[in-house]
Design a protein around this motif. Sequence first.
Motif, PDB file in Angstrom:
ATOM      1  N   ILE A  90      -5.842  17.866  17.711  1.00  0.00           N
ATOM      2  CA  ILE A  90      -5.412  18.150  16.337  1.00  0.00           C
ATOM      3  C   ILE A  90      -6.282  17.440  15.304  1.00  0.00           C
ATOM      4  N   PHE A  91      -7.364  16.835  15.755  1.00  0.00           N
ATOM      5  CA  PHE A  91      -8.298  16.185  14.833  1.00  0.00           C
ATOM      6  C   PHE A  91      -9.157  17.259  14.170  1.00  0.00           C
ATOM      7  N   LYS A  92      -9.154  17.308  12.825  1.00  0.00           N
ATOM      8  CA  LYS A  92      -9.786  18.408  12.107  1.00  0.00           C
ATOM      9  C   LYS A  92     -11.268  18.183  11.817  1.00  0.00           C
ATOM     10  N   ASN A  93     -11.699  16.936  11.876  1.00  0.00           N
ATOM     11  CA  ASN A  93     -13.105  16.669  11.620  1.00  0.00           C
ATOM     12  C   ASN A  93     -13.923  16.965  12.872  1.00  0.00           C
ATOM     13  N   GLU A  94     -15.224  16.991  12.730  1.00  0.00           N
ATOM     14  CA  GLU A  94     -16.101  17.294  13.861  1.00  0.00           C
ATOM     15  C   GLU A  94     -16.361  16.042  14.691  1.00  0.00           C
ATOM     16  N   ILE A  95     -16.254  16.184  16.004  1.00  0.00           N
ATOM     17  CA  ILE A  95     -16.595  15.084  16.911  1.00  0.00           C
ATOM     18  C   ILE A  95     -18.117  14.987  16.983  1.00  0.00           C
ATOM     19  N   PRO A  96     -18.719  13.834  16.686  1.00  0.00           N
ATOM     20  CA  PRO A  96     -20.188  13.721  16.679  1.00  0.00           C
ATOM     21  C   PRO A  96     -20.801  13.908  18.063  1.00  0.00           C
ATOM     22  N   GLU A  97     -22.041  14.357  18.081  1.00  0.00           N
ATOM     23  CA  GLU A  97     -22.753  14.585  19.338  1.00  0.00           C
ATOM     24  C   GLU A  97     -22.885  13.305  20.153  1.00  0.00           C
TER      25      GLU A  97
END
Length: 238
Positions: A90-97
């Motif tokens: 449910i985390f709306k931000n992008e997970i970094p590479e």
Amino acid sequence: MLLHKVNLQEELLSERKKRQSEAAILAQVQSILAKNEREREMVTDKLQRKSSTISNALQFDLLETDKIFHIDQIRKICVDYRLRFLDSSIFKNEIPEEAITKIRHLEKQHQTSLEGFRIIAPSKAFHLLNYDDPLLFVPIGNNYYYLIHQWGTEINPWRKLMVLPFKNLGYFTITAILFSALLAMLVPENNLSKSVPMASLIVFLFAFKSIFAVFAYYFFMMGKNFNEEIWKRQYYNN
């Protein structure tokens, strides 16, 4: 006999030609890159998929002890800074590479597939884009979690003080009392204080009643709740 200097790149190319054709090399590299991309996509899919996993089979000797945290320690930080500890799905931000890379490294190192990712972040990070301070965890059993990656900016040191009134009902009441006492002290003394016993106390109680009512109305009617109640709650009300 004059010896010419050796170009190491040319030597490498010459050695490569003896062992493999250029087409075979390109095909092999393409296969490796495709496999790598598939593995990264699988990790991303797991981060976006809700999981009930409460433990992952990690080899204890390979873990970094300064990245192991108990749920009580996580709860304390979340309550103090008004943060959430929720499923990564449910985390709306992008997970970094970089986080994806660390997950893949852990999976290969421990020869397992990780599940049940959770994130510490401000409430808005689970509803809005472009928010900072997340920490990505994976459960390792017995209410312990392993920190995989942290990104974003460091949290504002004033945040702990700013959200203190919302920690629980006790702090909420103390805040209202302090505001009421300050207001009572600002009220100028007049003939009322001479004619009415304990006039200052009456002013304080009236101020407390009014301030507490206003605070409570704004806080609860706006769908807010105390830090101790929301740190693991995934609903929008915060």
